[in-house]
Scaffold this active site. Structure first.
Site, mmCIF file in Angstrom:
data_model
loop_
_atom_site.group_PDB
_atom_site.id
_atom_site.type_symbol
_atom_site.label_atom_id
_atom_site.label_comp_id
_atom_site.label_asym_id
_atom_site.label_seq_id
_atom_site.Cartn_x
_atom_site.Cartn_y
_atom_site.Cartn_z
ATOM 1 N N THR A 155 41.955 -17.397 -18.054
ATOM 2 C CA THR A 155 42.470 -17.672 -16.723
ATOM 3 C C THR A 155 41.833 -16.791 -15.655
ATOM 4 O OG1 THR A 155 44.479 -17.543 -15.354
ATOM 5 C CG2 THR A 155 44.371 -16.065 -17.217
ATOM 6 N N TYR A 198 51.059 -11.849 -17.201
ATOM 7 C CA TYR A 198 50.361 -13.024 -17.725
ATOM 8 C C TYR A 198 48.854 -12.781 -17.736
ATOM 9 C CZ TYR A 198 48.078 -17.596 -17.588
ATOM 10 O OH TYR A 198 47.232 -18.660 -17.813
#
Length: 340
Positions: A123, A147
């Protein structure tokens, strides 16, 4: 037919990838615990229900489906806000789950045979707050939420396993995945839903209001800017990454690439395009920014084109919203996907 293992294949990006993989002539074997995925999204191969943190379960999967040509790792929790509130869940599921998978891959390979390569769903959240207008793969990585850290730790682990065990891997750093399958078979369906485009389209469908989180960012209209890349374009990139890893020499055993369009749109621009596509008028409510959200994330993705020949073909904002709107209108009021 050669088999590939797909963790998280019942999820949003994973299910779209399974369709692309089947179209490329491979059988996707999906492993998913269905905590966030949807069983009805698994349409192109078998579904094995289980948790990747369960090593004995993974050992059975590899034993029963060996040889595995390539592993694709999508299984992860992916809510930024939730990761800030519950970091323990994210490090356990995202990092410990990935370690369990890699260790099972090492155990599964017969003595003398190479471990199958792995393509990892990473990501742009690993970069943190951008220091440049567009983000290249060499941009410093300093996440601002758990995250992003959980994904960055997996990238580090992949590199270390590559050095120690000869593992070939690709880490593909997504920007904002969006849109839906152009045939309308699958699409984006999270519970709860936190992504902008499906929330805007639900507001259009129900004539309700959508929240704009953050109105005073240092951007032209004050709302956050993101690089929106169609989920089927992401799926194609994974197939190309697999072909690169399988066809390249061992000197090409590490591949780290951004997947984005290089064009950013603000939240308010997305809202206005959704109004044009749907023909619906709906309310907009200004809300405070969400914790852990940077003001702007836009990719420099030229490396993916030069290495893989990948260019996003479906990622115009209009096409993204049109395909997502078609899926939203086609499904029922519950969580069911349209019947194929």
């Amino acid at each position: 037919m050669e088999q590939c293992l797909v963790t998280g294949g019942a999820g949003y990006v994973g299910s779209h990838f399974c369709k692309a993989l089947a179209n490329a002539g491979f059988l996707p074997v999906t492993v998913d615990n269905l905590s966030r995925g949807h069983e009805e999204a698994v349409k192109w191969g078998p579904l094995l229900k289980g948790d990747i943190r369960d090593g004995a379960f993974l050992d059975r999967v590899f034993h029963e489906h060996w040889p595995i040509r390539c592993v694709f790792h999508f299984a992860a929790l992916a809510y930024v806000g939730e990761s800030v509130e519950k970091p323990n869940l994210y490090y356990d599921n995202n990092f410990c789950g990935a370690k369990s998978l890699l260790d099972a891959m090492l155990r599964a390979a017969p003595h003398g045979e190479p471990v199958p390569p792995i393509v990892f769903s990473s990501t742009c959240a690993t970069y943190g707050v951008p220091q440049t207008d567009t983000i290249s793969e060499s941009h410093p990585q300093w996440p601002i939420n758990p995250y992003g850290w959980s994904k960055l730790f997996v990238e580090r682990m992949l590199n270390d396993y590559s050095e120690a065990y000869g593992l070939r891997f690709a880490a593909l750093r997504y920007f904002n995945a969006c849109g839906a399958d152009e045939d309308g078979e699958i699409g984006e369906l999270h519970e709860p839903e936190t992504h902008l485009i499906p929330l805007v389209l639900r507001a259009a469908k129900t004539h309700s209001a959508v929240k704009v989180f953050g109105t005073n960012y240092p951007t032209p209209d004050g709302s956050a800017i993101r690089d929106y890349v169609h989920v089927s374009d992401l799926a194609d990139a994974h197939v190309l990454a697999m072909e690169h890893l399988l066809g390249g020499s061992m000197s090409m055993k590490k591949l780290i690439l951004n997947l984005g369009t290089g064009r950013g749109y603000s939240v308010r621009e997305v809202v206005e395009e959704a109004r044009r596509v749907t023909g619906a008028d709906f309310g907009v409510v200004d809300a405070p920014p969400r914790q852990g959200d940077p003001p702007k994330l836009v990719a420099s993705s030229g490396l993916a084109e030069s290495v893989l020949g990948w260019r996003p073909k479906r990622s115009s904002l209009r096409n993204v919203i049109e395909t997502a709107w078609r899926f939203e209108r086609g499904r029922g009021n519950g969580s069911q996907f349209p019947q194929s």
